[in-house]
Design a protein around this motif. Sequence first.
Motif, PDB file in Angstrom:
ATOM      1  N   TYR A  35     -16.193   6.392   1.373  1.00 31.10           N
ATOM      2  CA  TYR A  35     -15.767   5.265   0.310  1.00 31.10           C
ATOM      3  C   TYR A  35     -14.226   5.323   0.005  1.00 31.10           C
ATOM      4  CZ  TYR A  35     -20.764   5.183  -1.123  1.00 31.10           C
ATOM      5  OH  TYR A  35     -22.245   5.087  -0.961  1.00 31.10           O
ATOM      6  N   VAL A  36     -13.728   4.206   0.226  1.00 31.56           N
ATOM      7  CA  VAL A  36     -12.099   3.955   0.112  1.00 31.56           C
ATOM      8  C   VAL A  36     -11.736   3.396  -1.066  1.00 31.56           C
ATOM      9  CG1 VAL A  36     -10.117   3.461   1.370  1.00 31.56           C
ATOM     10  CG2 VAL A  36     -12.428   3.846   2.804  1.00 31.56           C
ATOM     11  N   PHE A  37     -10.765   4.002  -1.733  1.00 32.46           N
ATOM     12  CA  PHE A  37     -10.124   3.272  -3.040  1.00 32.46           C
ATOM     13  C   PHE A  37      -8.641   3.106  -2.803  1.00 32.46           C
ATOM     14  CE2 PHE A  37      -7.786   3.969  -6.839  1.00 32.46           C
ATOM     15  CZ  PHE A  37      -8.139   2.949  -7.690  1.00 32.46           C
ATOM     16  N   GLY A  38      -7.976   1.934  -3.226  1.00 30.38           N
ATOM     17  CA  GLY A  38      -6.745   1.686  -3.277  1.00 30.38           C
ATOM     18  C   GLY A  38      -6.563   0.644  -4.140  1.00 30.38           C
ATOM     19  N   THR A  39      -5.274   0.188  -4.593  1.00 24.76           N
ATOM     20  CA  THR A  39      -4.735  -0.935  -5.283  1.00 24.76           C
ATOM     21  C   THR A  39      -3.224  -1.154  -4.823  1.00 24.76           C
ATOM     22  OG1 THR A  39      -3.706   0.649  -6.843  1.00 24.76           O
ATOM     23  CG2 THR A  39      -5.940   0.061  -7.472  1.00 24.76           C
TER      24      THR A  39
ATOM     25  N   ALA B 295      -1.901  -0.739  -1.137  1.00 27.30           N
ATOM     26  CA  ALA B 295      -3.022   0.201  -0.545  1.00 27.30           C
ATOM     27  C   ALA B 295      -4.016  -0.561  -0.256  1.00 27.30           C
ATOM     28  CB  ALA B 295      -3.132   1.005  -1.478  1.00 27.30           C
ATOM     29  N   VAL B 296      -4.492  -1.722  -0.649  1.00 28.85           N
ATOM     30  CA  VAL B 296      -5.501  -2.679  -0.237  1.00 28.85           C
ATOM     31  C   VAL B 296      -5.496  -2.788   1.320  1.00 28.85           C
ATOM     32  CG1 VAL B 296      -6.719  -4.917  -0.265  1.00 28.85           C
ATOM     33  CG2 VAL B 296      -5.876  -3.774  -2.457  1.00 28.85           C
ATOM     34  N   SER B 297      -4.264  -3.033   1.909  1.00 23.67           N
ATOM     35  CA  SER B 297      -4.128  -3.279   3.058  1.00 23.67           C
ATOM     36  C   SER B 297      -4.767  -2.091   4.024  1.00 23.67           C
ATOM     37  CB  SER B 297      -2.666  -3.503   3.720  1.00 23.67           C
ATOM     38  OG  SER B 297      -1.894  -2.389   3.329  1.00 23.67           O
ATOM     39  N   LEU B 298      -4.332  -0.928   3.379  1.00 24.82           N
ATOM     40  CA  LEU B 298      -4.802   0.409   4.114  1.00 24.82           C
ATOM     41  C   LEU B 298      -6.334   0.270   4.193  1.00 24.82           C
ATOM     42  CD1 LEU B 298      -2.245   2.924   2.564  1.00 24.82           C
ATOM     43  CD2 LEU B 298      -2.083   1.614   4.745  1.00 24.82           C
ATOM     44  N   ILE B 299      -7.017   0.078   3.030  1.00 28.26           N
ATOM     45  CA  ILE B 299      -8.381  -0.112   3.074  1.00 28.26           C
ATOM     46  C   ILE B 299      -8.948  -0.956   4.378  1.00 28.26           C
ATOM     47  CG2 ILE B 299     -10.494  -0.763   1.636  1.00 28.26           C
ATOM     48  CD1 ILE B 299      -9.125  -0.134  -0.715  1.00 28.26           C
ATOM     49  N   GLU B 300      -8.437  -2.133   4.388  1.00 24.71           N
ATOM     50  CA  GLU B 300      -8.739  -3.023   5.403  1.00 24.71           C
ATOM     51  C   GLU B 300      -8.682  -2.452   6.808  1.00 24.71           C
ATOM     52  OE1 GLU B 300     -10.746  -5.679   5.266  1.00 24.71           O
ATOM     53  OE2 GLU B 300     -10.606  -4.999   2.967  1.00 24.71           O
ATOM     54  N   LEU B 301      -7.544  -1.658   7.036  1.00 22.77           N
ATOM     55  CA  LEU B 301      -6.984  -0.934   8.247  1.00 22.77           C
ATOM     56  C   LEU B 301      -8.099   0.088   8.672  1.00 22.77           C
ATOM     57  CD1 LEU B 301      -5.160  -0.491  10.395  1.00 22.77           C
ATOM     58  CD2 LEU B 301      -3.718   0.723   9.174  1.00 22.77           C
ATOM     59  N   ILE B 302      -8.393   0.938   7.702  1.00 27.19           N
ATOM     60  CA  ILE B 302      -9.181   2.133   8.068  1.00 27.19           C
ATOM     61  C   ILE B 302     -10.840   1.667   8.056  1.00 27.19           C
ATOM     62  CG2 ILE B 302      -9.748   2.933   5.797  1.00 27.19           C
ATOM     63  CD1 ILE B 302      -8.739   5.328   8.719  1.00 27.19           C
ATOM     64  N   ARG B 303     -10.930   0.744   7.501  1.00 23.87           N
ATOM     65  CA  ARG B 303     -12.530   0.246   7.499  1.00 23.87           C
ATOM     66  C   ARG B 303     -12.525  -0.729   9.046  1.00 23.87           C
ATOM     67  NH1 ARG B 303     -14.799  -2.966   2.764  1.00 23.87           N
ATOM     68  NH2 ARG B 303     -12.961  -4.294   2.773  1.00 23.87           N
TER      69      ARG B 303
ATOM     70  N   ALA C  49     -14.098  -1.453  -5.719  1.00 24.43           N
ATOM     71  CA  ALA C  49     -13.275  -1.881  -6.376  1.00 24.43           C
ATOM     72  C   ALA C  49     -11.844  -1.443  -6.942  1.00 24.43           C
ATOM     73  CB  ALA C  49     -14.283  -2.541  -7.689  1.00 24.43           C
ATOM     74  N   GLY C  50     -10.998  -2.030  -6.891  1.00 20.18           N
ATOM     75  CA  GLY C  50      -9.651  -1.610  -7.278  1.00 20.18           C
ATOM     76  C   GLY C  50      -9.341  -1.213  -8.701  1.00 20.18           C
ATOM     77  N   SER C  51     -10.230  -1.677  -9.756  1.00 20.10           N
ATOM     78  CA  SER C  51      -9.585  -1.443 -11.227  1.00 20.10           C
ATOM     79  C   SER C  51     -11.236  -1.911 -12.008  1.00 20.10           C
ATOM     80  CB  SER C  51      -8.872  -2.483 -11.656  1.00 20.10           C
ATOM     81  OG  SER C  51      -9.104  -3.819 -11.536  1.00 20.10           O
ATOM     82  N   GLY C  52     -11.198  -1.386 -13.093  1.00 18.58           N
ATOM     83  CA  GLY C  52     -12.037  -1.655 -14.113  1.00 18.58           C
ATOM     84  C   GLY C  52     -13.613  -1.043 -13.766  1.00 18.58           C
ATOM     85  N   SER C  53     -14.753  -1.392 -14.391  1.00 17.97           N
ATOM     86  CA  SER C  53     -16.009  -0.722 -14.450  1.00 17.97           C
ATOM     87  C   SER C  53     -16.592  -1.028 -13.174  1.00 17.97           C
ATOM     88  CB  SER C  53     -16.718  -0.973 -15.547  1.00 17.97           C
ATOM     89  OG  SER C  53     -17.121  -2.661 -15.751  1.00 17.97           O
ATOM     90  N   GLU C  54     -16.276  -2.147 -12.391  1.00 17.88           N
ATOM     91  CA  GLU C  54     -16.830  -2.533 -11.113  1.00 17.88           C
ATOM     92  C   GLU C  54     -16.783  -1.251  -9.939  1.00 17.88           C
ATOM     93  OE1 GLU C  54     -16.609  -6.230  -7.804  1.00 17.88           O
ATOM     94  OE2 GLU C  54     -15.245  -6.164  -9.627  1.00 17.88           O
TER      95      GLU C  54
ATOM     96  N   VAL D  59     -17.800  10.857   1.475  1.00 16.85           N
ATOM     97  CA  VAL D  59     -16.327  11.063   1.502  1.00 16.85           C
ATOM     98  C   VAL D  59     -15.748  10.020   0.734  1.00 16.85           C
ATOM     99  CG1 VAL D  59     -14.112  11.195   2.409  1.00 16.85           C
ATOM    100  CG2 VAL D  59     -15.982  12.616   3.369  1.00 16.85           C
ATOM    101  N   VAL D  60     -14.900  10.356  -0.355  1.00 14.86           N
ATOM    102  CA  VAL D  60     -14.158   9.312  -1.318  1.00 14.86           C
ATOM    103  C   VAL D  60     -12.715   9.598  -0.842  1.00 14.86           C
ATOM    104  CG1 VAL D  60     -13.306   8.509  -3.442  1.00 14.86           C
ATOM    105  CG2 VAL D  60     -15.814   9.082  -3.014  1.00 14.86           C
ATOM    106  N   LEU D  61     -12.176   8.490   0.166  1.00 10.29           N
ATOM    107  CA  LEU D  61     -10.728   8.514   0.465  1.00 10.29           C
ATOM    108  C   LEU D  61     -10.038   7.497  -0.488  1.00 10.29           C
ATOM    109  CD1 LEU D  61      -8.620   8.984   2.696  1.00 10.29           C
ATOM    110  CD2 LEU D  61      -9.424   7.039   3.967  1.00 10.29           C
ATOM    111  N   MET D  62      -9.070   8.385  -1.167  1.00 10.03           N
ATOM    112  CA  MET D  62      -8.222   7.801  -2.226  1.00 10.03           C
ATOM    113  C   MET D  62      -6.605   7.485  -1.886  1.00 10.03           C
ATOM    114  SD  MET D  62     -10.005  10.057  -5.256  1.00 10.03           S
ATOM    115  CE  MET D  62      -9.277  11.517  -4.325  1.00 10.03           C
TER     116      MET D  62
END
Length: 281
Positions: free
Chosen positions: A133-137, A140-148, A162-167, A180-183
């Motif tokens: 699982y990858v988190f970033g805002t 850093a969203v570009s890094l999520i797409e790259l590593i995925r 999701a980058g923010s909120g309860s989602e 693994v949660v990659l942050m």
Amino acid sequence: MTAFHLEMDLDNMSKSQQAIANYVMGALQQIPYCTEEDISLAVGVSTATVSRFWRTIGFANLKAFKKHLLQNEHATPARKMKQILNKMEHEEADVVSEMLDIASANIEVTSKRVGRESFYKAVEAIHAARTVYVFGTGAAVSLIELIRFRLNRINVRVDGMAGSGSELLESLVHAGPDDVVLMFGFVRRSPELTVLLENARTGGYTTVLVTDLLVSDMLEQSDLVLQVDRGELEGFHSMAAPVALMDALSVAVTKRRGEQALQQLDRLHTLRKKYASLLPK
């Protein structure tokens, strides 16, 4: 006044001073409204210790530190861009060379900063994970797409959160001991990062933090930490080093998976050839 950087001399700080630094870096927005008594109570140290702390990070006192924060408005996007543009005021400035030189310097610092033991432990954790699982805002969203993109190719399941909120919880509820949660945690700690780190105790997943912070309580709370350099606190923040680190991570995971990964890439190549006329590259 000289600009404030995160390049603190942590080795020469006492445990009390490190505790103050952790608190201050995690509460920059509140510091302008705090007294030294407030900080001493929050950290659990004496007011005198707080008073002496400011000189260790280059400021005469708390008042000077507050003034610095307020003047810089917590490094707004406009101020960061203005700083980088000021370096290129002369007409002959070669923006390409200037920016690539900055990126090169960030990558060089990152190469020295990334702990190899932590890096290869992260590689092993990702290799063995059921899901990453990858988190970033923000950027850093570009890094999520790259590593995925890189890891999906070799059959590592990657789920962007999701980058923010309860989602965020919609993904987090599925994370468990085999995951693994990659942050990506840049500049400061967010409420979402707090949730990801706190829930790890009950969820049992492995946390890997990629950050440009040298002082933060997140460093101790994360299972593995990979520290990058993105430039000065108040300056333009380059993503060159984090991108390079994600490339290194994906190559290392591919190497770790060995023949299995190469076979997966061969299958991809076969599909491309088969459907080249219908789905051109």
